[in-house]
Design a protein around this motif. Structure first.
Motif, short mmCIF file in Angstrom:
data_model
loop_
_atom_site.label_atom_id
_atom_site.label_comp_id
_atom_site.label_asym_id
_atom_site.label_seq_id
_atom_site.Cartn_x
_atom_site.Cartn_y
_atom_site.Cartn_z
N ARG A 165 56.46 55.40 23.85
CA ARG A 165 55.30 54.58 24.19
C ARG A 165 55.75 53.31 24.91
NH1 ARG A 165 50.28 57.07 23.06
NH2 ARG A 165 49.39 54.98 22.99
N VAL A 166 55.04 52.98 25.97
CA VAL A 166 55.35 51.80 26.77
C VAL A 166 54.06 51.08 27.13
CG1 VAL A 166 56.12 51.06 29.08
CG2 VAL A 166 57.55 52.59 27.72
N SER A 167 54.11 49.77 27.14
CA SER A 167 52.98 48.95 27.58
C SER A 167 53.41 48.18 28.82
CB SER A 167 52.57 47.98 26.47
OG SER A 167 51.50 47.16 26.88
N VAL A 168 52.61 48.25 29.88
CA VAL A 168 52.91 47.53 31.11
C VAL A 168 51.92 46.37 31.23
CG1 VAL A 168 53.17 47.65 33.61
CG2 VAL A 168 53.68 49.66 32.20
N THR A 169 52.44 45.15 31.17
CA THR A 169 51.63 43.95 31.34
C THR A 169 51.57 43.62 32.82
OG1 THR A 169 52.27 43.11 29.18
CG2 THR A 169 51.42 41.50 30.77
N LEU A 170 50.36 43.33 33.32
CA LEU A 170 50.18 43.03 34.75
C LEU A 170 49.39 41.75 34.93
CD1 LEU A 170 49.12 46.47 34.54
CD2 LEU A 170 50.32 46.16 36.69
N LEU A 171 49.70 41.07 36.04
CA LEU A 171 48.87 39.97 36.53
C LEU A 171 48.48 40.34 37.95
CD1 LEU A 171 50.89 36.86 35.27
CD2 LEU A 171 48.74 37.72 34.36
N TRP A 172 47.20 40.18 38.28
CA TRP A 172 46.75 40.62 39.60
C TRP A 172 45.76 39.63 40.19
CZ3 TRP A 172 41.57 42.25 40.37
CH2 TRP A 172 40.82 42.42 39.20
N ALA A 173 45.50 39.77 41.48
CA ALA A 173 44.61 38.87 42.20
C ALA A 173 43.64 39.69 43.03
CB ALA A 173 45.41 37.92 43.09
N GLY A 174 42.49 39.10 43.33
CA GLY A 174 41.51 39.78 44.17
C GLY A 174 40.29 38.90 44.39
N THR A 175 39.41 39.38 45.22
CA THR A 175 38.15 38.69 45.49
C THR A 175 37.06 39.38 44.68
OG1 THR A 175 38.87 38.09 47.71
CG2 THR A 175 36.50 37.97 47.24
N SER A 176 36.36 38.61 43.85
CA SER A 176 35.35 39.18 42.96
C SER A 176 34.15 39.69 43.74
CB SER A 176 34.90 38.12 41.96
OG SER A 176 34.02 37.20 42.60
N PRO A 177 33.31 40.51 43.10
CA PRO A 177 32.09 40.97 43.77
C PRO A 177 31.21 39.83 44.25
CG PRO A 177 32.50 42.28 41.82
CD PRO A 177 33.48 41.16 41.78
N ALA A 178 31.33 38.66 43.61
CA ALA A 178 30.55 37.49 44.03
C ALA A 178 31.19 36.75 45.20
CB ALA A 178 30.37 36.54 42.86
N GLY A 179 32.40 37.20 45.61
CA GLY A 179 33.07 36.57 46.74
C GLY A 179 34.04 35.48 46.37
N ASP A 180 34.32 35.31 45.08
CA ASP A 180 35.24 34.26 44.63
C ASP A 180 36.66 34.80 44.54
OD1 ASP A 180 33.18 32.37 44.26
OD2 ASP A 180 32.70 33.25 42.30
N PRO A 181 37.65 34.09 45.09
CA PRO A 181 39.04 34.51 44.92
C PRO A 181 39.50 34.22 43.50
CG PRO A 181 38.94 32.43 46.12
CD PRO A 181 37.52 32.88 45.94
N GLU A 182 40.11 35.19 42.87
CA GLU A 182 40.62 35.05 41.51
C GLU A 182 42.10 35.41 41.50
OE1 GLU A 182 38.74 33.87 39.18
OE2 GLU A 182 36.66 34.35 39.68
N VAL A 183 42.86 34.72 40.66
CA VAL A 183 44.29 34.98 40.55
C VAL A 183 44.69 34.99 39.08
CG1 VAL A 183 44.93 34.02 42.79
CG2 VAL A 183 44.76 32.51 40.82
N GLY A 184 45.84 35.61 38.80
CA GLY A 184 46.34 35.64 37.44
C GLY A 184 45.47 36.43 36.49
#
Length: 203
Positions: A165-184
């Motif tokens: 068993r393995v757990s992969v922790t991720l941090l990601w970024a993207g633009t929300s459906p509302a158009g706001d840039p999000e990070v972390g």
């Protein structure tokens, strides 16, 4: 990435590391997080209010040692709300990866860790974008997408949580459906080793 943001993220990842170290083999890891659970709010532009996306609520979890408001992103881990900024861009992602690596328990063989990091990234991108879900039909029961755009994985770290068993922790970024840039934005992909030695995502 500004020096103050680097220092803030370093402190934040230290708390993530403590959480990861507290999860030993055989312990059930936290359930996977989704895009709408607990994003780090975007940094305010000069003269604007720093409010998170309406589709991405956050929960307050006290403050950091420096008095910076903190946001709970997983079970017990806390990130300072100003640790990351949307305008840092992909050029700062290698620093985020280095900090996550520095505060993650490396209890897998290096080559396996790297391979599962990449698998975790691919599964999470399929979850967010809907593309490539057919590779894991038992994991994705239906088509769909998160509604985020301009998505990129900023960092990933795989750790063993028990036999096979393995757990992969991720941090990601993207633009929300509302158009706001999000990070972390935090996420976790759980992987299980199959009878043939391969690895598959599991819920």
């Amino acid at each position: 990435m500004k020096t103050s943001q680097i220092l803030g993220l370093s402190a934040a990842l230290a708390s993530v590391g403590l959480m990861l170290l507290s999860v030993g083999p055989g312990t059930t890891p936290h359930a996977r997080n989704t895009a709408a659970t607990a994003p780090v709010p975007r940094k305010s532009a000069p003269g604007s209010a720093g409010t998170p996306s309406p589709a991405s609520p956050t929960s307050t979890a006290g403050a950091t040692a420096t008095g910076t408001p903190a946001i709970a992103v997983t079970g017990t881990a806390v990130l300072p709300s100003n640790a990351l900024a949307p305008d840092d861009g992909p050029a700062g992602d290698h620093l985020i990866q280095a900090m996550l690596d520095a505060h993650s328990p490396h209890n897998l063989p290096k080559t396996l860790e790297q391979r599962l990091d990449q698998l975790g990234r691919a599964v999470w991108l399929a979850d967010l974008t809907g593309e490539g879900r057919a590779q894991w039909p038992r994991y994705f029961a239906a088509p769909g997408a998160s509604g985020f755009s301009d998505i990129r994985i900023q960092a990933a770290a795989a750790r063993g949580t028990g036999p096979g068993r393995v757990s992969v922790t991720l941090l990601w970024a993207g633009t929300s459906p509302a158009g706001d840039p999000e990070v972390g934005l935090p996420a976790t992909v759980q992987l299980a080793q199959q009878d043939d030695g391969g690895w598959e995502p599991v819920r």
